[in-house]
Motif scaffolding. Structure first.
Motif, mmCIF file in Angstrom:
data_model
loop_
_atom_site.group_PDB
_atom_site.id
_atom_site.type_symbol
_atom_site.label_atom_id
_atom_site.label_comp_id
_atom_site.label_asym_id
_atom_site.label_seq_id
_atom_site.Cartn_x
_atom_site.Cartn_y
_atom_site.Cartn_z
ATOM 1 N N LEU A 40 -8.233 5.919 2.557
ATOM 2 C CA LEU A 40 -8.340 7.031 1.617
ATOM 3 C C LEU A 40 -8.522 8.393 2.284
ATOM 4 C CD1 LEU A 40 -10.720 5.193 -0.864
ATOM 5 C CD2 LEU A 40 -8.242 5.544 -1.130
ATOM 6 N N LEU A 83 -6.888 11.635 0.994
ATOM 7 C CA LEU A 83 -6.989 11.930 -0.430
ATOM 8 C C LEU A 83 -8.273 12.689 -0.747
ATOM 9 C CD1 LEU A 83 -5.932 8.460 -1.918
ATOM 10 C CD2 LEU A 83 -4.479 10.461 -1.491
ATOM 11 N N PRO A 84 -8.178 13.727 -1.574
ATOM 12 C CA PRO A 84 -9.401 14.411 -2.016
ATOM 13 C C PRO A 84 -10.236 13.488 -2.903
ATOM 14 C CG PRO A 84 -7.409 15.603 -2.732
ATOM 15 C CD PRO A 84 -6.969 14.343 -2.079
ATOM 16 N N ASP A 85 -11.546 13.755 -2.991
ATOM 17 C CA ASP A 85 -12.460 12.899 -3.758
ATOM 18 C C ASP A 85 -12.014 12.703 -5.197
ATOM 19 O OD1 ASP A 85 -14.007 12.596 -1.518
ATOM 20 O OD2 ASP A 85 -15.546 14.035 -2.151
ATOM 21 N N ASP A 86 -11.566 13.776 -5.865
ATOM 22 C CA ASP A 86 -11.160 13.628 -7.271
ATOM 23 C C ASP A 86 -9.928 12.735 -7.400
ATOM 24 O OD1 ASP A 86 -9.638 15.648 -6.047
ATOM 25 O OD2 ASP A 86 -9.272 16.682 -7.949
ATOM 26 N N THR A 87 -9.060 12.752 -6.404
ATOM 27 C CA THR A 87 -7.890 11.873 -6.414
ATOM 28 C C THR A 87 -8.304 10.429 -6.196
ATOM 29 O OG1 THR A 87 -6.509 13.677 -5.587
ATOM 30 C CG2 THR A 87 -5.626 11.448 -5.363
ATOM 31 N N VAL A 88 -9.303 10.202 -5.350
ATOM 32 C CA VAL A 88 -9.810 8.841 -5.125
ATOM 33 C C VAL A 88 -10.356 8.273 -6.430
ATOM 34 C CG1 VAL A 88 -11.564 7.446 -3.939
ATOM 35 C CG2 VAL A 88 -10.269 9.181 -2.673
ATOM 36 N N GLU A 89 -11.113 9.064 -7.171
ATOM 37 C CA GLU A 89 -11.655 8.596 -8.453
ATOM 38 C C GLU A 89 -10.533 8.328 -9.450
ATOM 39 O OE1 GLU A 89 -14.633 7.402 -9.034
ATOM 40 O OE2 GLU A 89 -14.912 7.848 -6.921
ATOM 41 N N MET A 90 -9.516 9.185 -9.468
ATOM 42 C CA MET A 90 -8.380 8.971 -10.361
ATOM 43 C C MET A 90 -7.625 7.703 -9.952
ATOM 44 S SD MET A 90 -5.316 11.554 -11.542
ATOM 45 C CE MET A 90 -4.734 11.812 -9.888
ATOM 46 N N LEU A 91 -7.455 7.495 -8.659
ATOM 47 C CA LEU A 91 -6.789 6.287 -8.164
ATOM 48 C C LEU A 91 -7.577 5.047 -8.571
ATOM 49 C CD1 LEU A 91 -4.614 4.903 -6.400
ATOM 50 C CD2 LEU A 91 -6.124 5.307 -4.432
ATOM 51 N N ARG A 92 -8.890 5.091 -8.411
ATOM 52 C CA ARG A 92 -9.751 3.965 -8.771
ATOM 53 C C ARG A 92 -9.575 3.609 -10.255
ATOM 54 N NH1 ARG A 92 -14.128 3.034 -5.761
ATOM 55 N NH2 ARG A 92 -14.278 5.227 -5.238
ATOM 56 N N SER A 145 -7.119 4.514 -12.279
ATOM 57 C CA SER A 145 -5.726 4.162 -12.570
ATOM 58 C C SER A 145 -5.404 2.736 -12.149
ATOM 59 C CB SER A 145 -4.770 5.134 -11.864
ATOM 60 O OG SER A 145 -4.938 6.436 -12.357
#
Length: 163
Positions: A132, A135-144, A146
Motif C-alpha cells: 500500500l 496509496l494515500p491513507d484515504d485511498t487505502v480506506e476506500m480500497l478496504r 470497496s
C-alpha cells in the motif's frame, strides 16, 4: 427487472474492460503476489498461510468449530480439521467439546499460539505496508471498503446448487 439491470451492468462492465485491464485480473495479480509473500513469510515463523489465517480468525472469534473456520479460510472442513490438528499437536491451539454438541470441538489459541501469531502479524504489517506504500491513507480506506463490498456482492450473487 433484476435481469435487465444485471444485463445492463454486464454491458457497462464489458465495455469498461475493453478500455482497460479487467478489475478481476488486477485483483488476481495482487492475490497471487500477496499469497507468495505470505507463504514465504509465514514459513519463516513455522506456520502455513492457512494456519496463520486460522490462528488470526480464532483470536478474534474464540471457540469456532473446524467447519466455521473452514468457511473463513476457504478450505473444506476436512482440510481445516487437518490444519487444526497440526496446530494442536504443536500446542498453538487447544480444542474442547462444545457443551451442547459433544461431537463439535471448539478451538482456542494458546499463549504459545498468540506468540507465533504476533510474530506473523508483524510480518503481515510489513507486507501490507509494501503493498500500500504508494496509496494515500484515504485511498487505502476506500480500497478496504470497496474490496469488502466486492466480496459481499460476489457472495450474494453466487449461484446456489438446487437442494
Amino acid at each position: 427487472m433484476q435481469l435487465m439491470e444485471s444485463v445492463a451492468t454486464t454491458e457497462v462492465l464489458s465495455t469498461s474492460a475493453a478500455n482497460g485491464t479487467r478489475v478481476g485480473y488486477l485483483v488476481y495479480r495482487v492475490e497471487r503476489r500477496l499469497r507468495g509473500r505470505l507463504d514465504e513469510s509465514m514459513r519463516a515463523h513455522g506456520v502455513t498461510t492457512t494456519e496463520y489465517v486460522a490462528l488470526s480468525v480464532l483470536r478474534r472469534r474464540d471457540g469456532m468449530s473446524c467447519a466455521q473456520l473452514a468457511r473463513w479460510a476457504f478450505v473444506s472442513p476436512q482440510a481445516m480439521n487437518v490444519v487444526i490438528s497440526g496446530l494442536e499437536k504443536r500446542q498453538l491451539v487447544r480444542r474442547r467439546p462444545d457443551p451442547r454438541h459433544a461431537r463439535v470441538l471448539r478451538a482456542t489459541v494458546t499463549p504459545k499460539g498468540v506468540e507465533v501469531l504476533e510474530r506473523c502479524e508483524r510480518s503481515m504489517d510489513v507486507i501490507e505496508a509494501d503493498m500500500l506504500r504508494e496509496l494515500p491513507d484515504d485511498t487505502v480506506e476506500m480500497l478496504r471498503s470497496s474490496l469488502a463490498a466486492c466480496a459481499r456482492a460476489l457472495e450474494a450473487t453466487r449461484p446456489r446448487e438446487p437442494l
